[in-house]
Design a protein around this motif. Sequence first.
Motif, mmCIF file in Angstrom:
data_model
loop_
_atom_site.group_PDB
_atom_site.id
_atom_site.type_symbol
_atom_site.label_atom_id
_atom_site.label_comp_id
_atom_site.label_asym_id
_atom_site.label_seq_id
_atom_site.Cartn_x
_atom_site.Cartn_y
_atom_site.Cartn_z
ATOM 1 N N CYS A 132 0.865 -1.181 0.000
ATOM 2 C CA CYS A 132 0.000 0.000 0.000
ATOM 3 C C CYS A 132 0.902 1.231 0.000
ATOM 4 O O CYS A 132 0.804 2.076 -0.888
ATOM 5 C CB CYS A 132 -0.899 -0.035 1.242
ATOM 6 N N ARG B 120 -14.929 -4.046 3.343
ATOM 7 C CA ARG B 120 -14.581 -2.616 3.329
ATOM 8 C C ARG B 120 -15.372 -1.863 2.259
ATOM 9 O O ARG B 120 -15.838 -0.750 2.464
ATOM 10 C CB ARG B 120 -13.070 -2.501 3.063
ATOM 11 N N HIS C 148 -8.578 -3.236 -2.103
ATOM 12 C CA HIS C 148 -9.467 -2.217 -1.537
ATOM 13 C C HIS C 148 -10.929 -2.621 -1.729
ATOM 14 O O HIS C 148 -11.792 -2.225 -0.952
ATOM 15 C CB HIS C 148 -9.198 -0.851 -2.175
ATOM 16 N N GLY D 196 -11.071 -5.370 1.271
ATOM 17 C CA GLY D 196 -10.484 -4.995 2.563
ATOM 18 C C GLY D 196 -10.083 -6.200 3.396
ATOM 19 O O GLY D 196 -9.656 -6.059 4.540
ATOM 20 N N ASP E 16 -3.171 -0.338 5.499
ATOM 21 C CA ASP E 16 -4.009 -1.389 4.896
ATOM 22 C C ASP E 16 -3.524 -2.816 5.182
ATOM 23 O O ASP E 16 -3.474 -3.676 4.286
ATOM 24 C CB ASP E 16 -4.133 -1.145 3.378
ATOM 25 N N GLN F 210 -5.729 -6.120 4.423
ATOM 26 C CA GLN F 210 -5.965 -6.602 3.053
ATOM 27 C C GLN F 210 -4.674 -7.023 2.352
ATOM 28 O O GLN F 210 -4.717 -7.473 1.202
ATOM 29 C CB GLN F 210 -6.699 -5.530 2.238
#
Length: 346
Positions: free
Chosen positions: A96, A241, A266, A269, A303, A306
Motif C-alpha cells: 500500500c 470494506r 481495496h 479490505g 491497509d 488486506q
Amino acid sequence: MRKSASKDQIEQLISRLDLMKLNFHMLDFADSQALALTDDLSTQPSHLFTQLPAVAKVVRLEETARLAGRSKFNPVEIGTLKIAKGHSPVFIAGPCSVEGEAGIIRTAGKVKEAGAQLLRGGAYKPRSSPYEFQGLGAEGLRYLSQAKQASGLPVVSEITDAKQLESFQEHIDIFQVGARNMFNYELLKELGRCKRPVLLKRSFAATISEWLNAAEYIISAGNEKVILCERGIRTFETQTRNTLDLNAVALLKRSCGLPVVVDPSHGTGKRELVGDLSRAAIACGADGLLIEVHESPDQSISDREQAICPEQLKGIIADCKNIWELLNPQAAATISKSSAALGASV
Ligand code: PEP
Ligand code: MN
C-alpha cells in the motif's frame, strides 16, 4: 473516415472543421482513422460531413463521455507490455505504502518472482485520518525508482497534487489517480497534458458515467492512455470494506474500449477474499489486477488487513492466467505462437 481517403480529402475535411471552428481529435487505429468531434453538434445536420469524400459515416454519441466511451482504443503500452482486451492480463503488485528503501527493493524482487509485471507503492498517501501515516513523499518516489532499477519492473504510484508532477515524471511510469481524487478535475486536466498512462480509480461513490467522465477530462486534454480501475464502491454492506462492482467491469468490457483493471484489495479490505475476487475479476473480463502485497503482511503500516504475501500472489497469478487462457483460447493461442516464434528467432 474512409480507408481509401487521400491526404487531400482528409485536409479538405479538416479545413471544413476549422472553418466551422469545431474542436476535433484525430484517432489512429491499426487499420483505420476516425475524427472525434467534441462540440455540441445536435443542431448540425450530418450531411454537412457525409457529403465530403473522406467521410465514411457519421456516428452521433449521445453520452457526454464522447471520447472515453468509445469502443476502440489502442492498447496502453508500457515498454513491451500491452494492457488491453485480447492481451494476457497484467498484474500490478506491491505494498500500500512505500515504507523504506530496502523493503521496497526486496518486495519488487519478490512480486516479480511471483509473476507481477508492474510494481505499485504509495508515496503520497491520502489517508482517511490526518493522524495516520501520510507516506514518505518525494523520498518514497526515489525508493520506487531504485526498486525499478533493481528489478526492471515499471512503477505505478498515486499522484495527489499537480505540484508533484515533475518528480513523478522523473521516477514513475504510470500515474495512479486515487478514489478520493477521481473528481479532482484540475488534476485530471494536468494529467491529460502528460504523455504517461494514467490508472484512474473509480471513486467510492461514483456512477459508471461519472467515472467515464473523469476519464473524458484526461482524454479530451490530450492523453488517451487511460486505464480504468474498479476498486469497490460504498454500499450499505459493512462486513467488507467496499463492494467490488464486477457488474461495472463486465458492462464496460462490452461497450468501452479502455482497459479495465480490478483492485480486489481495496474492493474487499480482507486478505482472505483477495484470491476469490481476483479470479472472479479475470473471469468477467478484467484486463489486469492491482493487488496490495507486503513481504510481512501483518507488519504493513497501512491497509494491513488486506495485504497478502508474495507466495499468495504467486498462486493467484497462476490461477488467473489459467482462467484467462480457458476463456480466451484464441488470443492465448496467438500469444503462445508469437512467443514461440520469438523464441525460435533468438
Ligand atoms: C491505494 O491504492 O493504496 C489507495 C489509496 O487506493 P484508493 O484510492 O482506491 O482508496
Ligand atoms: Mn491501500
